[in-house]
Scaffold this motif. Structure first.
Motif, short mmCIF file in Angstrom:
data_model
loop_
_atom_site.label_atom_id
_atom_site.label_comp_id
_atom_site.label_asym_id
_atom_site.label_seq_id
_atom_site.Cartn_x
_atom_site.Cartn_y
_atom_site.Cartn_z
N SER A 1 0.83 -1.21 0.00
CA SER A 1 0.00 0.00 0.00
C SER A 1 0.87 1.26 0.00
O SER A 1 1.93 1.31 0.63
CB SER A 1 -0.92 0.01 1.22
N SER B 1 -10.67 -0.92 7.12
CA SER B 1 -9.96 0.29 6.73
C SER B 1 -8.46 0.15 6.96
O SER B 1 -7.65 0.68 6.20
CB SER B 1 -10.50 1.50 7.48
N THR C 1 -6.96 -2.63 4.33
CA THR C 1 -6.89 -2.21 2.94
C THR C 1 -5.75 -1.23 2.71
O THR C 1 -5.50 -0.84 1.56
CB THR C 1 -8.21 -1.55 2.49
N ALA D 1 -5.63 1.84 4.03
CA ALA D 1 -6.08 3.23 4.06
C ALA D 1 -5.79 3.90 5.39
O ALA D 1 -5.84 5.13 5.49
CB ALA D 1 -7.58 3.29 3.77
#
Length: 377
Positions: free
Chosen positions: A150, A287, A290, A292
């Protein structure tokens, strides 16, 4: 009798502010002291809109000033982002004003950049199937490979370390901290260093870990207490406990291993109400996983509006299946299973609900139920 303690993330509620979250933390710490919890730890999280606990030493100082007797500490300082000296000085400062109450919990987070970089390149290994051990669910391990890719994760090293900085080995940093506290530190060239404040501080060192890897080994070999993580990485809790006990060597701190195990908990007057209060938890975990960053903790209505995909459900399945939710009796019975299977000497409870009053009430109900109403110190 097994003690109960608290791990607090200073969660920001949906519609609230970091200031609200921090005021809630101080209120909860005062109430936890009244309820008889043994210690109150705060976590370290960064770049997360829904978590206000970004500077553990600062928050611990505020909690210590707001309370009188409960032990306060970190769960845990991310050593990869700080030097041994900075950690000793920060926590030594808190101890100077609140002597004998401070736990310095240390973790490897932030030191595993190379490991996560390799993880992002490789296909994840075949998962071990979920199993139940004497009534305790050990779920299939969650793969952090996608999270390691990410963009937000890549920012951690950029924003939390100086350019070109390299974190020392975790074991070496733990040894440096112990030496600075004891006043025995010497550089490779033989130069002494004395931390002020810090040297001679009455701090209890802890190691926190999620697996049977280096953290458990370091805690055991140095005879330090160890906190194993069931609430974030439940699949590795038994491996962590076993590795710690196998590596343990008696020290001036401990003659025998001392194990704390964490758990996610929501308690209400009845099972149905508890499930409603806990219903936003899955969306909040999603959240994080993922990549984020943790969102402000939703209301049950906001959580109910989310349209779940099968991919979503797989992301959070292990965390939902291992959350302890229900009436005081339901949760206490399940926590005793966790205690008995892991052999925990103490349980570290973390509770997040949207409304602060519900979170306080959860801890109050659990304290009243645990071991017949006694939360030992």
């Amino acid at each position: 009798m097994t003690s109960l303690s608290i791990l607090d993330l200073a969660p920001v509620p949906s519609g609230g502010t970091p200031g609200d979250a921090l005021r809630n933390t101080l209120d909860l710490a005062r109430r936890a002291e009244e309820f008889g919890y043994r210690r109150y730890w705060v976590a370290e999280h960064h770049l997360a809109p829904g978590v206000a606990s970004a500077a553990p030493a600062v928050l611990i100082a505020l909690v210590a000033a707001a309370t009188s007797t409960i032990r306060v500490g970190s769960g845990a300082v991310q050593l990869g982002h700080q030097t041994a000296l900075s950690v000793v000085e920060q926590f030594g400062l808190v101890d100077a004003l609140h002597p004998g109450r401070v736990d310095l919990g240390l973790g490897r987070s932030g030191q595993r950049k190379a490991e996560f970089a390799e993880l992002a390149k490789k296909a994840p290994p075949p998962p071990k199937p979920a199993r139940v051990v004497d009534g305790l669910l050990i779920p299939e391990a969650f793969s952090f490979a996608a999270l390691a890719k990410s963009p937000l994760f890549s920012l951690y090293g950029v924003l939390l370390q100086q350019p070109g900085a390299e974190s020392p080995d975790f074991a070496d940093q733990v040894d440096e901290i112990a030496a600075l506290l004891a006043g025995t530190y010497r550089s490779p060239e033989g130069v002494a260093a004395h931390a002020t404040p810090g040297e001679g501080a009455d701090l209890r060192l802890w190691i926190l870990g999620s697996s049977g890897g280096q953290s458990a080994q370091v805690a055991g070999e140095r005879g330090l207490p160890f906190a194993a993580n069931y609430h974030v990485s439940p699949s590795g809790v038994l491996d962590a406990a076993e590795a710690y006990r196998e590596a343990f060597k008696p020290s001036e701190v401990l003659a025998e291993p001392y194990l704390v195990v964490s758990a996610d908990v929501v308690v209400a007057e009845d099972d149905e109400t508890a499930r409603e209060l806990a219903s936003p938890y899955g969306l909040w975990v999603r959240s994080i996983r993922t990549g984020a960053g943790a969102i402000p903790f939703p209301t049950p209505a906001e959580a109910a509006a989310h349209e779940w995909t099968e991919e979503d459900r797989a992301l959070v399945a292990d965390r939902l299946a291992t959350q302890f939710v229900g009436s005081p009796r339901t949760v206490a019975e399940r926590l005793r299973v966790l205690r008995d299977v892991t052999g925990a000497d103490e349980l570290l409870v973390t509770t997040i609900t949207h409304d602060h009053a519900d979170r306080v009430r959860s801890y109050e109900l659990l304290a009243a139920e645990w071991e017949g109403g006694a939360v030992t110190r």
